[in-house]
Every structure is written in structure tokens, then in C-alpha cells.
Design a protein around this motif. Structure first.
Motif, mmCIF file in Angstrom:
data_model
loop_
_atom_site.group_PDB
_atom_site.id
_atom_site.type_symbol
_atom_site.label_atom_id
_atom_site.label_comp_id
_atom_site.label_asym_id
_atom_site.label_seq_id
_atom_site.Cartn_x
_atom_site.Cartn_y
_atom_site.Cartn_z
ATOM 1 N N ASN A 156 61.747 47.714 54.822
ATOM 2 C CA ASN A 156 60.286 47.720 54.864
ATOM 3 C C ASN A 156 59.807 48.507 56.082
ATOM 4 O O ASN A 156 59.905 48.025 57.205
ATOM 5 C CB ASN A 156 59.773 46.274 54.912
ATOM 6 C CG ASN A 156 58.275 46.191 54.825
ATOM 7 O OD1 ASN A 156 57.580 47.207 54.834
ATOM 8 N ND2 ASN A 156 57.772 44.983 54.749
ATOM 9 N N PRO A 157 59.272 49.708 55.876
ATOM 10 C CA PRO A 157 58.839 50.532 57.004
ATOM 11 C C PRO A 157 57.753 49.868 57.852
ATOM 12 O O PRO A 157 57.623 50.158 59.037
ATOM 13 C CB PRO A 157 58.302 51.800 56.350
ATOM 14 C CG PRO A 157 58.575 51.708 54.906
ATOM 15 C CD PRO A 157 59.066 50.340 54.598
ATOM 16 N N GLU A 158 56.991 48.972 57.263
ATOM 17 C CA GLU A 158 55.931 48.280 58.000
ATOM 18 C C GLU A 158 56.492 47.283 59.007
ATOM 19 O O GLU A 158 55.768 46.801 59.872
ATOM 20 C CB GLU A 158 54.989 47.566 57.029
ATOM 21 C CG GLU A 158 54.242 48.518 56.121
ATOM 22 C CD GLU A 158 53.434 47.789 55.074
ATOM 23 O OE1 GLU A 158 53.384 46.552 55.085
ATOM 24 O OE2 GLU A 158 52.841 48.479 54.227
ATOM 25 N N SER A 159 57.768 46.974 58.909
ATOM 26 C CA SER A 159 58.398 45.982 59.773
ATOM 27 C C SER A 159 59.067 46.589 61.002
ATOM 28 O O SER A 159 59.772 45.890 61.722
ATOM 29 C CB SER A 159 59.433 45.181 58.978
ATOM 30 O OG SER A 159 58.830 44.501 57.917
ATOM 31 N N GLU A 160 58.819 47.856 61.258
ATOM 32 C CA GLU A 160 59.514 48.521 62.357
ATOM 33 C C GLU A 160 59.264 47.834 63.699
ATOM 34 O O GLU A 160 60.192 47.642 64.491
ATOM 35 C CB GLU A 160 59.094 49.985 62.445
ATOM 36 C CG GLU A 160 59.863 50.760 63.486
ATOM 37 C CD GLU A 160 59.513 52.229 63.494
ATOM 38 O OE1 GLU A 160 59.763 52.850 64.533
ATOM 39 O OE2 GLU A 160 59.005 52.748 62.489
ATOM 40 N N SER A 161 58.039 47.415 63.956
ATOM 41 C CA SER A 161 57.755 46.759 65.242
ATOM 42 C C SER A 161 58.456 45.403 65.344
ATOM 43 O O SER A 161 58.917 45.021 66.422
ATOM 44 C CB SER A 161 56.251 46.605 65.466
ATOM 45 O OG SER A 161 55.685 45.768 64.481
ATOM 46 N N LEU A 162 58.563 44.704 64.225
ATOM 47 C CA LEU A 162 59.277 43.427 64.224
ATOM 48 C C LEU A 162 60.763 43.652 64.482
ATOM 49 O O LEU A 162 61.389 42.897 65.234
ATOM 50 C CB LEU A 162 59.077 42.684 62.902
ATOM 51 C CG LEU A 162 59.815 41.358 62.757
ATOM 52 C CD1 LEU A 162 59.381 40.380 63.852
ATOM 53 C CD2 LEU A 162 59.587 40.760 61.387
ATOM 54 N N ILE A 163 61.316 44.698 63.894
ATOM 55 C CA ILE A 163 62.726 45.012 64.105
ATOM 56 C C ILE A 163 62.988 45.316 65.577
ATOM 57 O O ILE A 163 63.947 44.811 66.169
ATOM 58 C CB ILE A 163 63.165 46.186 63.197
ATOM 59 C CG1 ILE A 163 63.183 45.734 61.740
ATOM 60 C CG2 ILE A 163 64.529 46.725 63.614
ATOM 61 C CD1 ILE A 163 63.380 46.853 60.741
ATOM 62 N N VAL A 164 62.121 46.108 66.182
ATOM 63 C CA VAL A 164 62.272 46.435 67.601
ATOM 64 C C VAL A 164 62.171 45.164 68.435
ATOM 65 O O VAL A 164 62.981 44.921 69.353
ATOM 66 C CB VAL A 164 61.211 47.466 68.041
ATOM 67 C CG1 VAL A 164 61.182 47.624 69.547
ATOM 68 C CG2 VAL A 164 61.466 48.804 67.370
ATOM 69 N N HIS A 165 61.200 44.328 68.113
ATOM 70 C CA HIS A 165 61.009 43.072 68.850
ATOM 71 C C HIS A 165 62.238 42.163 68.732
ATOM 72 O O HIS A 165 62.714 41.618 69.738
ATOM 73 C CB HIS A 165 59.764 42.355 68.316
ATOM 74 C CG HIS A 165 59.516 41.025 68.916
ATOM 75 N ND1 HIS A 165 59.060 40.865 70.199
ATOM 76 C CD2 HIS A 165 59.675 39.771 68.416
ATOM 77 C CE1 HIS A 165 58.945 39.572 70.466
ATOM 78 N NE2 HIS A 165 59.319 38.893 69.402
ATOM 79 N N MET A 166 62.763 42.027 67.524
ATOM 80 C CA MET A 166 63.922 41.158 67.319
ATOM 81 C C MET A 166 65.173 41.719 67.992
ATOM 82 O O MET A 166 65.983 40.964 68.536
ATOM 83 C CB MET A 166 64.174 40.935 65.825
ATOM 84 C CG MET A 166 63.067 40.154 65.132
ATOM 85 S SD MET A 166 62.661 38.604 65.959
ATOM 86 C CE MET A 166 63.776 37.507 65.162
ATOM 87 N N ASN A 167 65.318 43.028 67.997
ATOM 88 C CA ASN A 167 66.455 43.627 68.693
ATOM 89 C C ASN A 167 66.349 43.416 70.199
ATOM 90 O O ASN A 167 67.357 43.177 70.873
ATOM 91 C CB ASN A 167 66.581 45.110 68.347
ATOM 92 C CG ASN A 167 67.210 45.338 66.996
ATOM 93 O OD1 ASN A 167 68.040 44.550 66.535
ATOM 94 N ND2 ASN A 167 66.828 46.415 66.333
ATOM 95 N N ASP A 168 65.126 43.479 70.735
ATOM 96 C CA ASP A 168 64.926 43.188 72.158
ATOM 97 C C ASP A 168 65.262 41.734 72.468
ATOM 98 O O ASP A 168 65.927 41.437 73.459
ATOM 99 C CB ASP A 168 63.485 43.473 72.579
ATOM 100 C CG ASP A 168 63.158 44.949 72.634
ATOM 101 O OD1 ASP A 168 64.103 45.777 72.653
ATOM 102 O OD2 ASP A 168 61.949 45.283 72.667
#
Length: 64
Positions: free
Chosen positions: A38-50
Motif C-alpha cells: 500500500n503506497p499510502e502506508s509509506e509513512s507508517l512503514i518508516v515510523h515502524m522501522n524507526d
């Protein structure tokens, strides 16, 4: 004798903390996996990786 009991309780509590951190790391991994398509989830992915990186750092510190 009390020192031995206290030390054992601290070991158990530390193990509980380590397990909780590992569970949180697993949750981060699962969330990233679910959101990858889901391209809209990019910020969530970055947040979870952090968050995962911070948790892994904490776990490393606890293992010393």
C-alpha cells in the motif's frame, strides 16, 4: 538467601522485559509486511522501522 531470591526475581523481570521488546519488534515487522503493498502506508512503514530500530537498540543494551 534473600540476595539469591532477589537476583532470581530480577532475572525473571529482565526476561519479561526482553520478551516484551521482542514481541514489539515482531509487531513492527508484521505491520511493515502488511503495509508494503500500500503506497499510502509509506509513512507508517518508516515510523515502524524507526521504532523497530529503537527497540533493537534497547534489547542490545539489555543483553550487556
Amino acid at each position: 538467601m534473600n540476595l539469591i531470591k532477589t537476583h532470581s526475581l530480577l532475572d525473571i523481570e529482565l526476561l519479561d522485559v526482553r520478551n516484551a521488546i521482542r514481541d514489539a519488534i515482531d509487531y513492527c515487522n508484521e505491520t511493515v509486511t502488511r503495509c508494503k503493498d500500500n503506497p499510502e502506508s509509506e509513512s507508517l512503514i518508516v515510523h515502524m522501522n524507526d521504532k523497530k530500530a529503537n527497540l533493537e537498540s534497547a534489547l542490545t543494551k539489555l543483553n550487556y
